[in-house]
Design an enzyme around this catalytic site. Structure first.
Site, PDB file in Angstrom:
ATOM      1  N   ASP A 117       0.912  -1.111  -0.114  1.00 37.89           N
ATOM      2  CA  ASP A 117      -0.017  -0.052   0.076  1.00 37.89           C
ATOM      3  C   ASP A 117       0.907   1.284   0.024  1.00 37.89           C
ATOM      4  OD1 ASP A 117      -2.323   1.520   0.015  1.00 37.89           O
ATOM      5  OD2 ASP A 117      -2.512   1.325   2.207  1.00 37.89           O
ATOM      6  N   ARG A 125       0.197   7.640  -2.606  1.00 36.82           N
ATOM      7  CA  ARG A 125       0.836   8.755  -1.802  1.00 36.82           C
ATOM      8  C   ARG A 125       2.161   8.819  -2.183  1.00 36.82           C
ATOM      9  NH1 ARG A 125      -1.109   5.711   3.528  1.00 36.82           N
ATOM     10  NH2 ARG A 125      -1.694   4.566   1.872  1.00 36.82           N
ATOM     11  N   TRP A 126       2.862   7.825  -2.448  1.00 39.09           N
ATOM     12  CA  TRP A 126       4.465   8.192  -2.960  1.00 39.09           C
ATOM     13  C   TRP A 126       4.315   8.971  -3.941  1.00 39.09           C
ATOM     14  CZ3 TRP A 126       7.421   7.224  -7.354  1.00 39.09           C
ATOM     15  CH2 TRP A 126       8.692   7.109  -6.977  1.00 39.09           C
ATOM     16  N   ARG A 184      -0.770   9.291  -9.938  1.00 40.43           N
ATOM     17  CA  ARG A 184      -0.705   8.161  -9.219  1.00 40.43           C
ATOM     18  C   ARG A 184      -0.058   6.731  -9.728  1.00 40.43           C
ATOM     19  NH1 ARG A 184      -3.909   7.377  -5.146  1.00 40.43           N
ATOM     20  NH2 ARG A 184      -4.544   5.176  -5.716  1.00 40.43           N
ATOM     21  N   HIS A 237       2.658   3.355  -8.894  1.00 38.08           N
ATOM     22  CA  HIS A 237       2.349   1.940  -9.160  1.00 38.08           C
ATOM     23  C   HIS A 237       3.540   1.400 -10.027  1.00 38.08           C
ATOM     24  CE1 HIS A 237      -1.568   1.848  -7.526  1.00 38.08           C
ATOM     25  NE2 HIS A 237      -2.232   2.791  -8.397  1.00 38.08           N
ATOM     26  N   LEU A 292      10.580 -20.881  -3.808  1.00 38.24           N
ATOM     27  CA  LEU A 292       9.732 -19.836  -3.314  1.00 38.24           C
ATOM     28  C   LEU A 292       8.595 -19.927  -4.330  1.00 38.24           C
ATOM     29  CD1 LEU A 292       8.956 -17.392  -1.419  1.00 38.24           C
ATOM     30  CD2 LEU A 292       9.932 -15.958  -3.321  1.00 38.24           C
ATOM     31  N   GLU A 315       0.913 -12.995  12.418  1.00 43.78           N
ATOM     32  CA  GLU A 315       1.272 -12.060  13.133  1.00 43.78           C
ATOM     33  C   GLU A 315       1.246 -10.816  12.129  1.00 43.78           C
ATOM     34  OE1 GLU A 315       2.344 -11.939  16.091  1.00 43.78           O
ATOM     35  OE2 GLU A 315       1.775 -13.762  16.322  1.00 43.78           O
TER      36      GLU A 315
END
Ligand code: FPP
Length: 279
Positions: free
Chosen positions: A35, A39-40, A48, A52, A146, A223
């Protein structure tokens, strides 16, 4: 873990962080809500979509670090069902970026033995995106390293609804619908993530304290780690810091601590228990 240490130099901050991580207690599955792209970009007076675009680098480095650490599964929230509410231009840019990412990463996924999978309502993706995604999934399906799960057109509630409908459909087909009885295992194995362990660690960037409809069933005992860092700024250091923090947590799963402290039942407790017994 060995592969990560081999890529670092003593004296580097990441070296010190990596030394603080116990390889025997790494999370098997890390899930990330990426997220803060908008804002970045906003802070740099950029559109915007520039945020991305800048979010691709951290995807790449996070996959690389998780592979080197020996993490088994990495699930990244790339596009939610609710994200269709965004302006058309932004949604189209996200599809373009996904196609770019798939094309760019395929050789490295193959080289590093990384299988790519996707979870979500993939049938609703633009046909070209779906075709390219399926072709990368196919081309990496025999890899054993992975597992990278991209959550695309995903929502946790929709996943549970889809799982229940698939169970009902099967029961209708095999005639067992009248005696159908659900349990947690039946539902878990009907989810998109059936083949994965539940996430041990859920990371969210950009400081928002929300789950945003992500892996609702699977994160029952994950967690949670929220960092103020915006996703385009998320580095290997941020990931290692999250792992150090994760290893400080006492995971009790509703039970008691695995390492009981001496004198855990105190005199006062016994008096209370006795009072309850006789009441
Ligand atoms: C949330 O930031 C991010 C998204 C909705 C998209 C995530 C996409 C990427 C990281 C791009 C590349 C990914 C892949 C897998 C190719 P936001 O737009 O909600 O940010 P904001 O909360 O600051 O507005």
């Amino acid at each position: 873990m060995k592969a990560l240490l081999e890529s670092l130099q003593p004296g580097q901050k990441d070296w010190d962080l990596a030394q603080a991580i116990d390889p025997a207690r790494l999370p098997a599955h890390i899930a990330i809500i990426m997220d803060g792209n908008g804002r970045w970009a906003g802070r740099r007076r950029l559109p915007r979509v520039a945020g991305h675009k800048a979010g691709i680098g951290p995807v790449r480095s996070t996959v690389e670090t998780c592979a080197r650490l020996g993490v088994k599964v990495l699930t990244l929230y790339a596009f939610s069902i609710e994200n269709w509410k965004r302006p058309r231009h932004e949604v189209e840019t996200l599809w373009r970026l996904l196609r770019f990412y798939l094309k760019q990463e395929l050789p490295d996924l193959k080289k590093n033995d990384i299988p790519l999978q996707a979870i979500g309502r993939l049938e609703a993706l633009p046909p070209q995106v779906r075709r390219e995604l399926e072709s990368v999934i196919d081309a990496t399906s025999n890899n054993r390293g992975l597992l990278v799960n991209l959550a695309i057109n995903y929502s946790g509630r929709a996943e549970i609804v889809d799982a229940l409908n698939s169970i009902l459909e099967m029961a209708r087909l095999d005639g067992s619908i009248g005696s159908l009885k659900l349990d947690e295992d039946t539902l878990s194995t009907a989810l998109y993530t059936a083949s994965c362990p539940d996430p041990d660690l859920l990371i969210r960037t950009s400081g928002e304290m929300r789950i945003s409809n992500f892996l609702l069933w699977q994160i029952a005992y994950s967690e949670l780690y929220v960092t103020e860092t915006l996703w385009p700024d998320f580095t290997r250091t941020d990931l290692l810091q999250a792992l150090v923090e994760y290893q400080k947590r006492d995971r009790r799963y509703g039970g008691l601590s695995a390492a009981p402290v001496s004198g855990a039942v105190k005199d006062g407790d016994e008096t209370l228990i006795e009072a309850l017994r006789s009441s």
